[in-house]
Motif scaffolding. Structure first.
Motif, PDB file in Angstrom:
ATOM      1  N   MET A  13       0.846  -1.198   0.000  1.00  0.00           N
ATOM      2  CA  MET A  13       0.000   0.000   0.000  1.00  0.00           C
ATOM      3  C   MET A  13       0.883   1.250   0.000  1.00  0.00           C
ATOM      4  O   MET A  13       0.628   2.212  -0.741  1.00  0.00           O
ATOM      5  CB  MET A  13      -0.917  -0.013   1.218  1.00  0.00           C
ATOM      6  CG  MET A  13      -1.899   1.147   1.274  1.00  0.00           C
ATOM      7  SD  MET A  13      -3.192   1.034   0.024  1.00  0.00           S
ATOM      8  CE  MET A  13      -4.314  -0.130   0.807  1.00  0.00           C
ATOM      9  N   ALA A  14       1.925   1.248   0.828  1.00  0.00           N
ATOM     10  CA  ALA A  14       2.846   2.386   0.875  1.00  0.00           C
ATOM     11  C   ALA A  14       3.531   2.579  -0.474  1.00  0.00           C
ATOM     12  O   ALA A  14       3.676   3.718  -0.952  1.00  0.00           O
ATOM     13  CB  ALA A  14       3.886   2.177   1.979  1.00  0.00           C
ATOM     14  N   ALA A  15       3.954   1.462  -1.108  1.00  0.00           N
ATOM     15  CA  ALA A  15       4.620   1.554  -2.414  1.00  0.00           C
ATOM     16  C   ALA A  15       3.676   2.144  -3.460  1.00  0.00           C
ATOM     17  O   ALA A  15       4.081   2.986  -4.272  1.00  0.00           O
ATOM     18  CB  ALA A  15       5.105   0.177  -2.848  1.00  0.00           C
ATOM     19  N   ALA A  16       2.411   1.713  -3.432  1.00  0.00           N
ATOM     20  CA  ALA A  16       1.424   2.237  -4.389  1.00  0.00           C
ATOM     21  C   ALA A  16       1.248   3.741  -4.216  1.00  0.00           C
ATOM     22  O   ALA A  16       1.220   4.504  -5.187  1.00  0.00           O
ATOM     23  CB  ALA A  16       0.092   1.517  -4.204  1.00  0.00           C
ATOM     24  N   ILE A  17       1.146   4.184  -2.963  1.00  0.00           N
ATOM     25  CA  ILE A  17       1.009   5.619  -2.683  1.00  0.00           C
ATOM     26  C   ILE A  17       2.255   6.357  -3.159  1.00  0.00           C
ATOM     27  O   ILE A  17       2.172   7.423  -3.774  1.00  0.00           O
ATOM     28  CB  ILE A  17       0.774   5.859  -1.179  1.00  0.00           C
ATOM     29  CG1 ILE A  17      -0.555   5.242  -0.731  1.00  0.00           C
ATOM     30  CG2 ILE A  17       0.785   7.349  -0.850  1.00  0.00           C
ATOM     31  CD1 ILE A  17      -0.729   5.172   0.780  1.00  0.00           C
ATOM     32  N   GLY A  18       3.429   5.781  -2.895  1.00  0.00           N
ATOM     33  CA  GLY A  18       4.688   6.412  -3.287  1.00  0.00           C
ATOM     34  C   GLY A  18       4.849   6.516  -4.792  1.00  0.00           C
ATOM     35  O   GLY A  18       5.448   7.472  -5.298  1.00  0.00           O
ATOM     36  N   ILE A  19       4.321   5.537  -5.528  1.00  0.00           N
ATOM     37  CA  ILE A  19       4.389   5.569  -6.992  1.00  0.00           C
ATOM     38  C   ILE A  19       3.465   6.656  -7.553  1.00  0.00           C
ATOM     39  O   ILE A  19       3.696   7.196  -8.626  1.00  0.00           O
ATOM     40  CB  ILE A  19       4.019   4.180  -7.570  1.00  0.00           C
ATOM     41  CG1 ILE A  19       5.146   3.184  -7.261  1.00  0.00           C
ATOM     42  CG2 ILE A  19       3.749   4.229  -9.057  1.00  0.00           C
ATOM     43  CD1 ILE A  19       4.784   1.735  -7.520  1.00  0.00           C
ATOM     44  N   GLY A  20       2.417   7.001  -6.786  1.00  0.00           N
ATOM     45  CA  GLY A  20       1.482   8.029  -7.228  1.00  0.00           C
ATOM     46  C   GLY A  20       0.108   7.499  -7.596  1.00  0.00           C
ATOM     47  O   GLY A  20      -0.701   8.201  -8.206  1.00  0.00           O
ATOM     48  N   ILE A  21      -0.171   6.262  -7.226  1.00  0.00           N
ATOM     49  CA  ILE A  21      -1.481   5.659  -7.520  1.00  0.00           C
ATOM     50  C   ILE A  21      -2.516   6.171  -6.521  1.00  0.00           C
ATOM     51  O   ILE A  21      -2.227   6.309  -5.333  1.00  0.00           O
ATOM     52  CB  ILE A  21      -1.373   4.121  -7.442  1.00  0.00           C
ATOM     53  CG1 ILE A  21      -0.441   3.603  -8.547  1.00  0.00           C
ATOM     54  CG2 ILE A  21      -2.738   3.456  -7.530  1.00  0.00           C
ATOM     55  CD1 ILE A  21      -0.053   2.151  -8.377  1.00  0.00           C
ATOM     56  N   ASP A  22      -3.730   6.438  -7.003  1.00  0.00           N
ATOM     57  CA  ASP A  22      -4.833   6.816  -6.118  1.00  0.00           C
ATOM     58  C   ASP A  22      -5.409   5.538  -5.506  1.00  0.00           C
ATOM     59  O   ASP A  22      -6.234   4.868  -6.121  1.00  0.00           O
ATOM     60  CB  ASP A  22      -5.907   7.577  -6.901  1.00  0.00           C
ATOM     61  CG  ASP A  22      -7.065   8.036  -6.012  1.00  0.00           C
ATOM     62  OD1 ASP A  22      -7.014   7.790  -4.782  1.00  0.00           O
ATOM     63  OD2 ASP A  22      -8.033   8.619  -6.544  1.00  0.00           O
ATOM     64  N   VAL A  23      -4.953   5.208  -4.305  1.00  0.00           N
ATOM     65  CA  VAL A  23      -5.335   3.938  -3.687  1.00  0.00           C
ATOM     66  C   VAL A  23      -6.783   3.937  -3.194  1.00  0.00           C
ATOM     67  O   VAL A  23      -7.328   2.872  -2.887  1.00  0.00           O
ATOM     68  CB  VAL A  23      -4.384   3.575  -2.520  1.00  0.00           C
ATOM     69  CG1 VAL A  23      -2.969   3.345  -3.024  1.00  0.00           C
ATOM     70  CG2 VAL A  23      -4.411   4.631  -1.429  1.00  0.00           C
ATOM     71  N   LEU A  24      -7.411   5.104  -3.094  1.00  0.00           N
ATOM     72  CA  LEU A  24      -8.794   5.184  -2.628  1.00  0.00           C
ATOM     73  C   LEU A  24      -9.797   5.038  -3.770  1.00  0.00           C
ATOM     74  O   LEU A  24     -11.000   4.917  -3.529  1.00  0.00           O
ATOM     75  CB  LEU A  24      -9.027   6.517  -1.892  1.00  0.00           C
ATOM     76  CG  LEU A  24      -8.171   6.760  -0.643  1.00  0.00           C
ATOM     77  CD1 LEU A  24      -8.451   8.140  -0.067  1.00  0.00           C
ATOM     78  CD2 LEU A  24      -8.419   5.685   0.406  1.00  0.00           C
ATOM     79  N   ALA A  25      -9.318   5.050  -5.007  1.00  0.00           N
ATOM     80  CA  ALA A  25     -10.208   4.981  -6.175  1.00  0.00           C
ATOM     81  C   ALA A  25     -10.798   3.579  -6.323  1.00  0.00           C
ATOM     82  O   ALA A  25     -10.177   2.586  -5.938  1.00  0.00           O
ATOM     83  CB  ALA A  25      -9.444   5.365  -7.433  1.00  0.00           C
ATOM     84  N   PRO A  26     -12.019   3.489  -6.908  1.00  0.00           N
ATOM     85  CA  PRO A  26     -12.627   2.168  -7.159  1.00  0.00           C
ATOM     86  C   PRO A  26     -12.044   1.539  -8.422  1.00  0.00           C
ATOM     87  O   PRO A  26     -12.724   1.317  -9.420  1.00  0.00           O
ATOM     88  CB  PRO A  26     -14.115   2.510  -7.337  1.00  0.00           C
ATOM     89  CG  PRO A  26     -14.111   3.900  -7.885  1.00  0.00           C
ATOM     90  CD  PRO A  26     -12.915   4.590  -7.284  1.00  0.00           C
ATOM     91  N   GLU A  27     -10.756   1.259  -8.355  1.00  0.00           N
ATOM     92  CA  GLU A  27     -10.036   0.730  -9.514  1.00  0.00           C
ATOM     93  C   GLU A  27      -8.955  -0.219  -9.025  1.00  0.00           C
ATOM     94  O   GLU A  27      -8.315   0.037  -8.010  1.00  0.00           O
ATOM     95  CB  GLU A  27      -9.416   1.881 -10.309  1.00  0.00           C
ATOM     96  CG  GLU A  27      -8.675   1.436 -11.551  1.00  0.00           C
ATOM     97  CD  GLU A  27      -8.091   2.610 -12.335  1.00  0.00           C
ATOM     98  OE1 GLU A  27      -8.257   2.617 -13.567  1.00  0.00           O
ATOM     99  OE2 GLU A  27      -7.468   3.490 -11.709  1.00  0.00           O
TER     100      GLU A  27
END
Length: 340
Positions: A138-152
């Motif tokens: 989850m931290a890596a996804a946030i760090g990459i710039g992904i919107d982790v809260l999106a329904p995707e």
């Protein structure tokens, strides 16, 4: 922050190989997760790079410890002292009092309650007053710039030092995840074993790591990316006479094949557990690679050929988790997936 500020906010990627601390969006500490201890007093002698310089070179009065193994704390006391030492490197300015720490720490997604408690206790003993934990994918996804809260659906493969974290993320949660104890340390051990069996030369852990950095590869055909052979010096295992062996990347790709195959299997298992709608998103977006292991030459191409989905290596793969914990620290109220 003034003279009387009582709280300091820090985020930490507590990794098996390296620990990275960020402060105010800046990486202020990036050091090996190693501590040197005095055998007589059990006090810390050195930490980080200074301790790494002592690794495999100590006398009977000093022992050098890697407190984390396979992503979890193996030596609680050494980990606490290491965290204190690394936090002590952070320049927090002139204060009348030592501030209490508000911290977000990245942890492996396969951590048990006992392992999470060990991380929390170490952080609290090192000065943490308010400690939050965040799963590394989850931290890596946030760090990459992904919107982790999106329904995707987005898929992350974080190949660290002790574990490979694989997760499908959607709506701020892990939909499916695999945490496998095959990562950079295993690549290093494979190289050590291979050099002994194939070339009859004894190499240290540090030398095996240098081989991995210079000629490490996941494919036997790299084309223009191919590195030059690396000369390995060491003693013959039987005679103890000195040897100089040129090592090529094809050899290393061959000796790492089994470990990389385990990572491929774990990625396929995570995809198998992914709901069809999210699978379609992953097929469209591709899979993101982060962590030091993603810098292995040809690994993204090998995984893409095996699985049939495009793999994207993060811009700064070593820093993805650290950046993500830094963003999470600013969004403690918004990110309900943070653990206390």
């Amino acid at each position: 922050m003034g003279l009387f500020s009582l709280t300091q906010e820090l985020s930490m990627d507590l990794g098996t190989a390296n620990t990275i601390i960020t402060l105010n969006d800046r990486i202020v500490v990036n050091e090996p997760s190693i501590v040197a201890m005095d055998n007589k007093t059990d006090k810390m002698v050195a930490v980080g790079n200074k301790a790494k310089m002592m690794y495999e070179k100590t006398n009977k009065d000093i022992r050098v410890i890697r407190p984390l193994r396979n992503g979890v704390i193996a030596d609680f006391d050494a980990c606490e002292q290491m965290m204190r030492g690394l936090i002590g490197m952070v320049d927090i300015g002139h204060r009348l009092f030592s501030p209490s720490l508000k911290m977000v720490i990245g942890v492996p997604s396969g951590s048990t309650e006992v392992e999470l408690r060990a991380v929390r206790d170490s952080a609290e003993h090192a000065g943490g007053r308010e400690v939050y934990m965040l799963f590394e994918p989850m931290a890596a996804a946030i760090g990459i710039g992904i919107d982790v809260l999106a329904p995707e659906g987005n898929m992350i493969v974080d190949i660290g030092g002790g574990t490979t974290e694989i997760a499908v993320i959607s709506l701020g949660g892990l939909v499916s995840n695999q945490s496998v104890k095959v990562a950079g340390d295993d690549f290093t051990a494979d190289i050590q074993d291979y050099m002994g069996r194939q070339h009859n030369v004894k190499v240290s852990e540090r030398m095996a790591e240098r081989i991995k950095i210079n000629v490490g590869a996941a494919l036997t055909e790299l084309g223009d990316e191919a590195p030059e052979d690396y000369i390995v010096n060491g003693p013959n295992k039987i005679t103890a006479l000195p040897m100089s062996i040129p090592v090529c990347y094809q050899e290393i790709a061959h000796c790492l094949d089994r470990s990389i195959s385990k990572i491929e299997s774990a990625v396929l298992n995570a995809l198998e557990a992914t709901p069809p709608e999210l699978y379609a998103d992953i097929l469209r977006n591709g899979i993101y690679l982060s962590g030091g292991g993603s810098m292995l030459r040809g690994i993204s191409r090998r995984l893409a050929d095996k699985i049939g989905i495009e793999f994207h290596v993060a811009n700064e793969p070593l820093l993805s988790v650290a950046k993500g914990t830094g963003v999470a620290l600013k969004n403690v109220d918004r990110f309900s997936f943070l653990m206390r």
